[in-house]
Each structure stands twice: as C-alpha cells, then as structure tokens.
Design a protein around this motif. Structure first.
Motif, PDB file in Angstrom:
ATOM      1  N   THR A  17       0.805  -1.224   0.000  1.00  0.00           N
ATOM      2  CA  THR A  17       0.000   0.000   0.000  1.00  0.00           C
ATOM      3  C   THR A  17       0.832   1.265   0.000  1.00  0.00           C
ATOM      4  N   GLY A  18       2.050   1.197   0.565  1.00  0.00           N
ATOM      5  CA  GLY A  18       2.898   2.371   0.655  1.00  0.00           C
ATOM      6  C   GLY A  18       2.441   3.371   1.695  1.00  0.00           C
ATOM      7  N   ASN A  68      11.729   3.757   3.913  1.00  0.00           N
ATOM      8  CA  ASN A  68      10.673   2.753   3.739  1.00  0.00           C
ATOM      9  C   ASN A  68       9.864   2.937   2.462  1.00  0.00           C
ATOM     10  N   ASN A  69      10.141   3.991   1.683  1.00  0.00           N
ATOM     11  CA  ASN A  69       9.388   4.279   0.468  1.00  0.00           C
ATOM     12  C   ASN A  69       7.897   4.473   0.748  1.00  0.00           C
ATOM     13  N   LEU A  70       7.595   5.035   1.904  1.00  0.00           N
ATOM     14  CA  LEU A  70       6.209   5.357   2.231  1.00  0.00           C
ATOM     15  C   LEU A  70       5.749   6.538   1.379  1.00  0.00           C
ATOM     16  N   ASN A 102      11.761   8.751   1.989  1.00  0.00           N
ATOM     17  CA  ASN A 102      10.515   8.098   1.622  1.00  0.00           C
ATOM     18  C   ASN A 102       9.992   8.756   0.354  1.00  0.00           C
ATOM     19  N   SER A 103       8.704   8.628   0.085  1.00  0.00           N
ATOM     20  CA  SER A 103       8.109   9.234  -1.106  1.00  0.00           C
ATOM     21  C   SER A 103       6.908  10.089  -0.733  1.00  0.00           C
ATOM     22  N   PHE A 104       6.945  10.693   0.448  1.00  0.00           N
ATOM     23  CA  PHE A 104       5.883  11.615   0.822  1.00  0.00           C
ATOM     24  C   PHE A 104       5.889  12.808  -0.143  1.00  0.00           C
ATOM     25  N   LEU A 164       9.385  14.010  -1.604  1.00  0.00           N
ATOM     26  CA  LEU A 164       8.857  14.724  -2.768  1.00  0.00           C
ATOM     27  C   LEU A 164       8.005  15.914  -2.347  1.00  0.00           C
ATOM     28  N   PHE A 165       8.270  16.463  -1.184  1.00  0.00           N
ATOM     29  CA  PHE A 165       7.532  17.625  -0.720  1.00  0.00           C
ATOM     30  C   PHE A 165       7.819  18.817  -1.639  1.00  0.00           C
TER      31      PHE A 165
END
Length: 846
Positions: free
Chosen positions: A298-299, A319-321, A344-346, A369-370
């Motif tokens: 799910t990420g 964690n690549n969340l 991560n990928s937030f 990615l903010f």
C-alpha cells in the motif's frame, strides 16, 4: 511506660535465619559462595588470563569478606551474593573508558571461551548476572542455570553465543526474570516458542544476531508484561504479527534493519501492518521501523499509529512510504521529540495545524517529494527545534525569512531545494545558536557576508551552488568557522590577508571569479580548493582548470603534509622543480597538460605516490627506472590518509530514551566530511575517486608524451598497481616479462608506440586484467592464448600490428611469412637499383 515485645514468630524467623546462614564466621560472606567465586577466578587462569590483575581483591583468605570484592554485591542482611558483574573480565582496552567501544576490533583479536553455566550454581540468591563482553561461545544452557530461580537480570550481550538449549520446563524456573539481554551474539534460526515461560519478562533484546525466521512468533506475543522489545539488525521476515496487540505494556519496539530471506528478491524486510481489525491496546513511547520496506503493498504510513498518543520517538525512514505529511502524528502525540521520515516518497505541501508542538526537538523529512512553500507561522508551530533537515525536496520560497524566530536552532539543512531570494539580515545577525548551516544547491542570491553577518556560533557553512555575489569580508572572522564552502557562485575579489588567521580547516572556493595571489598565511589551512578561479594554492592543492601561467614556483612545494597536488589543465611551463622532494607524504600527483623536459629522477623520492598522472605533457627522454620503487597502492593501516577527517551528522548521538535499555539514536545524515576528490583516466574513461577509495586506488599514466627508449623492467615490481598507461609515446623494445608480476593490474595500455617482439605469454597470469591494448605497434608472433582474462579480449586489442597472428586475428604464420618474404624481395630490389645508379653519377673531382 509501654513496652513492645516481639511476636514469637519473629524470633523464630531470626533464629532460623542465623542458623541457616552463619554469617559470623566469615564476616558476612557465605563460604560456599566464596569458594564459587574463587572457582571463577581459577577458570580465568585456566584460560591463560591474569586473574590477579583482573580480580585483585579475590583472595583465598577466610578473613577476606567476598561481599567487599570488586564486581560482587551481596544482600546486606543475609550476606548472600545477589549480583555478579563479570562483564569484560579481561579488561580489553578498546572496551574500557570509551563512549563508543570498538566491539568488532575486540572480537577480531580475541579468543573464545565456552560458557560454563555450572560455575554460577553456588549462588542461589543471585538476582543480577552480567557476563557481557567476554567472547563466550557455544549455546546458552538454561537447564544448568535453572537453580537461579531468583534471577531478575541476565546480561549476555556482546558475546558469540550461537543458540539456545531450553525447554518450556527449563525456562519456567526463571519466573522472576525481568531483563534478558542477548544483543550482539551469533544466535540463529528462530526465537524458541518456550520463551513464553518467562512470564515476568519486561525487557527482551535480541538485536544484532542472525535470526532468520518469520516475525509471527507466538511465544513473544504471550509475554504480556513486556515493555521493551528490540529485534533490530536480524533477518526476520514476514508480516508484523497481529498478536503483538496482546503486549499492552509495550513502550519500545525496534524492528529496524532486518533482511528479507527466502524467495523474495528484495533485500529488505517486508512488513505489512495493515490489518483491518488491529487496534493495538498498547501505547508506545518509541517506534523505530527504519529501512524495512514498510507496507510495500500500500505504501501507506502504518494506520495503527493513529491510535498512539504517547510517542516521543518515531523513525519511519527509508521505507518508500507515500502520501501526504502525517499532521495527525504531531497532533496526537504532543510529547513527540524526535521525528524521522527521511528517504521516503511523501509528497505535497506541509501545513501544520492545531496547536504548536513545544517539545519537538529533532525533525528530518529530507529526501522526499515535498514541494511548495512552507507556512508563514512554521516557527510558531515547532518553536523549540534544534535540528531541522528539509534537504532534497522541492520546497520553494525564502525559508530563511520564516525561521528567524527559531532561536534554538543549531543545525539547519535546506540544501537541494528550489529556495531562492536573499538571506535576511535578521537571519545572519540573530541566529546565534546555529552551528551548521547548509544552503547548498538552491537559488539564494545577494551578499551574505554583509555588515550584519554575526553568526557567532557557526562552525560549518555551506553556500555552494547558489548565486551569491560579493567578496570575502572580514565579518567571517566573527564566526568560529571550521568549514567554508562557497564553490560555484558569483563571488569575486582578491583573497584577503586575514584568511590565514581564522579557525578554518577547510576552505573550498572553486568556480567563482577570484583573482590575485594567495597570501602566505593560507598554508596553515588543512584543505583548500580554488579550482577554476585565478588564484594560487597550497595544501590539498587543486588548481586544475584555471589560467595559471609561468613555471611552477618552489614556494608551492614546501608542505610536508601535502597529499594531493593537482595542477592539470593550465598554461604552466618549465620543468618539475627539485623542491618537490619536500612533499614526502604526497600520494597524488596530477600534472597533465603543463610541463616539458625530462621526467626528473628526483621525482622518484616521492615513494608514497599512489596516483601519478603526467599525461598530455611534452616530457621527453626515457622513463626513469626508479619509478619502479614507488608505493603505488601498497597501503597499510597507517596510510589511511584519505578517510574522512571530519564527519558531522544531524542529531549524531542524540539521547532520547532512557528505559531499561538506555537508547542512543544515531542518524548518519552527513553534512560535510572533508573528503578529497580527484579524476583519473583508466579503462578508457575518466572516473571520479573520492574519500576512502583513494587509499586503495593506484595508477601511473605517462601517455601522450614524447618518451623514448625501452620500458624499464623495474616497472614490473609495482605489484599493487591497478592501472598503467604508456600509450602515445615513442617507446621501443619489448614488453618486459616481469609485467606478469603486476598481480593487481586492471588496465594496461601500451598502444601507439614502437614496441616490437612477441607479447609475453606470461601476461595471461594477470587475473584482474579487464582492459588490454597494444594497438599500433610492431609486435610479431602469436597473440597470447585465449584463456583466463585474455579470453575476454578481441582483435581490437591488437589492431595495427601486421606481424601478429593467431586464431583470434584470423591470420596464420604462413601468410605472415609470405608477407615478410615479399618485403624482403622489395628491399633487395631497392638495393639493386641503388647500386645500378650509383656508378653512373658524374664525378665531382677536378
């Protein structure tokens, strides 16, 4: 008067106590236990240790009270031993008096002991047994320790234990055990289900072992009194078991840095926390699930965290969340001090709502990615921050004008964003607690070193890759700077005379518009880089890519500590001065496109050289034989000169949680590490080598000169050399057979010379050779057999050598012989015609 008479039962208890434990005979020491302690001392002697040095008060004297011996504690009433603190009984120096013990070094130089649990059977009232850091190996024999029914703390960390031997019945004897620390051993397999019998256990640390089973361990889930569970640094796999919901007392859970085993290709543990029915009954204070490929399907950030309200530490890094910034995490946990969402990928913008988080001290949301601008009241929402890392995102605007009011800020990294604008005078004049400021790789502009600059605590300042302008003003001296990096800006002017009187150890000024001469005082600097400017330099000396002219001045070459000398791509001329011999510790010498004349013999006194590039010059004459005496990669521990000398990490060593297991959290977000970096051509391409790798890289490049004569056979002594390039010269003779001793060589380029003879077959012994070329020479005979590394080379390695033959070249010896005969007949014919015309020439005599 009222008198108190003890009840008869009290008298009976006292009499029984004295009868059972006659303490008068030995002044408080039980004879059986005294003998047991002396047996442990004898155990040390049998293992070739010096027990009198390690345990000097442990003497075989009945008048000596063993309760007063070092590493022993006793019950003050009964005189029985209750604590044995036998950790590091060998007193290894690397483990004593050190905040960071060198455990790897300790085990690497140590012999192992077999843990003899029977040594502790005499101590029936023992509550605390510490055997850590003794290199005990073998298995943990819980059956032999079963008589220690009062044991509350068992510390076996930092040993080399390999497994358990325990049944549920064995462990039931330890019904009082509260702390079991097995960290840093070699335990493998799975955690035994019998561990459920430790019904009083509050703390369990299995960190840094070799467990490789599923995380679905029912035995663990039955330890309902468990408050701290550390399973980090293992190879656990599978999903996070829902039965952890039973651990209602849990306060610390560390599952970080586990490895995935089995058929899944990822190297990270795959943990899924999304169980629709899971509403945890526990309230965590610390949660560390870093580098675990968390919720791969799910990420999403773990939903069970929405039911946590007491968290002080959260680490979900690497964690690549995905998803937006979890505002609710800060709103629900008002005592949060430490938040790490790094790597991560937030995405999206950050907008903190509700109430300020007055306890948040450390926040890292870097490498996500903010984007967008931060809210104007960001300083009011997190007013007590001392560490803030926003680097490697897409933030915009002028962050510095928003955080002026963060008076406690010590470390700020906003590098790698799209921030812009000028640095406010209120910021450079008022943030007195700042120690680290990193503004690199943004669009900041204007003059930062203005009259308002007054950062009196600043030690590390990174301004590289922006649009700053102006000069180096003496306001810099108001800060105790150790590092100043202003590379790739629009700064100009001359180097000020006062620069050598600062606290600077590192000064990087490349790609600006500085000019003039370097003051003498600068030679005290440890690392100095003004590449692509118009200055001269001395220390780690990088002058490549400038417009320097004239000869190399001897004043440049007077530093015993100089490790790197790079003056490539300039317009220098002349020869290498004799003063270069003063650079006795020089490791890297790069003089491309600058020098003419002979390669001087005094260059050979620099025997510690590992990388030498004299290519693209106008050197002539022969190759000095003494080059074969260079070090070229023969490094020892003392030669580790390119390792980072200064490393600064965000929050490095911050102390967050003091429970049963005192925890220090180390977040290695390097800011600057003073690593030298050079480029060197090998294997047909230019590579950049930085930091510690320079300790192991070695190469010699003499290509593109006018060198003549034969290749010295002494070069075959360079057994640690990785790259050798002698191409594009006028070298003659044969390839020395001693080149077969270049056992570490990876790239050998002898192309475009006048070399002849056969290619030595011994070269096939070079097992690491990846690039080999002898094109455009005069070699003859068969090419080396297509075996080992030479089986990977094709005909392009031999082009331009018409007299070479072999199956690879699709030429045979008969054709080459025919070609030789044809050349011979042509030569004879030329001679005949010469002899025919010579007598017909008119006489010039009178």
């Amino acid at each position: 008067m009222i008198c108190y008479y003890p009840q008869p039962s009290s008298w009976v208890w006292l009499l029984l106590l004295v009868h059972k434990h006659p303490i008068h005979a030995l002044g408080g020491c039980i004879e059986r236990e005294r003998r047991g302690l002396l047996e442990f001392k004898a155990f040390l002697m049998l293992n070739n240790e010096d027990p009198d040095l390690l345990l000097p008060s442990w003497v075989d004297d009945e008048s000596s009270n063993c309760c007063e011996w070092e590493r022993v504690s006793c019950d003050p009433i009964t005189g029985q031993v209750t604590g044995l603190f036998l950790n590091n009984t060998r007193q290894i120096s690397s483990l004593k008096d050190s905040s960071a013990p060198r455990w790897l070094e300790y085990h690497a130089n140590d012999k192992y002991w077999l843990l003899n649990a029977s040594l502790f059977l005499p101590f029936g009232e023992l509550r605390n047994l510490d055997l850590s850091a003794n290199s005990f190996d073998g298995c943990i024999e819980f059956e032999e320790l079963a008589s220690l029914r009062d044991l509350e703390i068992l510390d076996l960390r930092h040993n080399v234990l390999e497994g358990f031997r325990s049944s549920t019945q064995d462990l039931e004897a330890f019904s009082n055990l509260e702390i079991l620390n097995l960290r840093l051993n070699c335990l493998t397999g799975s955690v035994p289900s019998s561990i459920r019998a430790l019904s009083s256990l509050k703390v369990l640390s299995l960190s840094n072992n070799r467990f490789n089973s599923s995380l679905s361990i029912q035995g663990l889930c039955e330890l309902k009194k468990l408050e701290e569970l550390d399973l980090s640094l293992n190879s656990f796999e599978g999903i996070l078991p829902p039965c952890l919901n039973n651990l209602t007392s849990l306060r610390l859970l560390d599952l970080s840095q586990n490895l995935l085993t089995g058929s899944i290709s990822s190297s990270l543990i795959a943990i899924e926390t999304e169980h629709s029915t899971w509403v945890p009954m526990f309230q965590l204070k610390v949660l560390i699930i870093s580098n675990c490929n968390l919720n791969k399907l799910t990420g999403g950030i773990p939903k069970f965290l929405q039911y946590q309200y007491s968290l002080t530490v959260v680490d979900l890094s690497l964690n690549n969340l995905s998803g937006s910034f979890p505002n609710w995490l800060l709103e629900n946990n008002r005592d949060l001090k430490f938040l790490n969402l790094r790597h991560n990928s937030f995405m999206g913008q950050i907008h903190l709502t509700c109430c300020p988080n007055i306890y948040l001290d450390w926040m890292d949301i870097s490498d996500n990615l903010f984007n967008g601008q931060l809210q104007e009241n960001i300083a009011q929402m997190i007013p007590q921050l001392s560490h803030l890392n926003l680097s490697k995102n897409g933030f915009e605007g002028n962050i510095l004008s928003l955080i002026v009011q963060m008076s406690n800020l010590k470390e700020l990294d906003v590098s790698g964003n799209d921030f812009s604008g000028e640095v406010p005078k209120q910021f450079v004049g008022g943030c007195h607690n700042l120690k680290v400021l990193k503004l690199s790789n943004n669009g900041f502009r204007g003059q930062i070193f203005s009259e308002y600059f007054n950062l009196t605590g600043l030690e590390f300042l990174h301004l590289d890759n922006n649009e700053f302008s102006g000069t180096l003003s003496d306001v810099i001296t108001r800060s105790p700077l150790s590092l100043l990096d202003i590379r790739n800006n629009y700064m100009s002017g001359e180097m000020p005379n006062w620069i050598g009187n600062t606290t600077l150890r590192t000064l990087a000024m490349g790609n600006n518009s500085f000019k003039g001469q370097l003051p003498c005082e600068v030679v005290a600097l440890k690392f100095f880089d003004i590449s692509h400017n118009a200055l001269s330099v001395l220390e780690h000396l990088h002058l490549q890519g400038n417009r320097f002219t004239g000869a190399i001045q001897e004043d440049f070459l007077n530093s015993l500590s100089l490790l790197t000398l790079d003056i490539r791509d300039n317009s220098l001329n002349g020869s290498i001065p004799k003063s270069i011999v003063a650079l006795s510790n020089l490791r890297i010498l790069l003089l491309e496109e600058t020098i003419y004349g002979l390669i001087p013999n005094h260059l050979c006194q620099l025997t510690k050289i590992s990388l030498m590039d004299l290519s693209n010059n106008s050197f002539s004459g022969s190759i000095p034989r003494c080059l074969g005496h260079f070090q070229f990669g023969e490094t020892t521990t003392s030669d580790n000169v390119f390792a980072p000398s200064t490393q600064f990490g965000f929050g490095n060593g911050i102390h967050i949680y003091a429970g049963y297991l005192e925890r220090y959290f180390y977040i290695n977000g390097d800011i600057y590490d003073e690593q030298d970096e050079v480029e060197f051509v090998t294997k047909y391409r230019s590579g950049s080598y930085k930091g510690d790798i320079l300790n192991f890289m070695s190469g010699l490049d003499l290509s593109c000169n006018n060198l003549t004569g034969e290749i010295p056979h002494e070069l075959g002594n360079l057994s640690s050399l990785h790259a050798l390039n002698l191409s594009h010269n006028e070298l003659q003779g044969t390839i020395p057979k001693g080149f077969s001793n270049l056992s570490q060589i990876e790239s050998l380029d002898l192309s475009y010379n006048r070399l002849s003879g056969e290619i030595p077959s011994e070269l096939t012994q070079l097992n690491f050779l990846a690039v080999f070329t002898v094109v455009h020479n005069n070699f003859s005979g068969r090419v080396p057999d297509l075996k080992q590394q030479f089986g990977t080379f094709d005909e392009t390695s031999y082009d331009g050598n018409p007299f070479l033959c072999g199956p690879l070249l699709k030429k045979n010896a008969a054709l080459i012989l025919s070609y030789h005969i044809h050349l011979w007949f042509n030569f004879i014919e030329d001679c005949i015609y010469l002899c025919y015309y010579f007598p017909l020439m008119p006489s010039t005599r009178y």
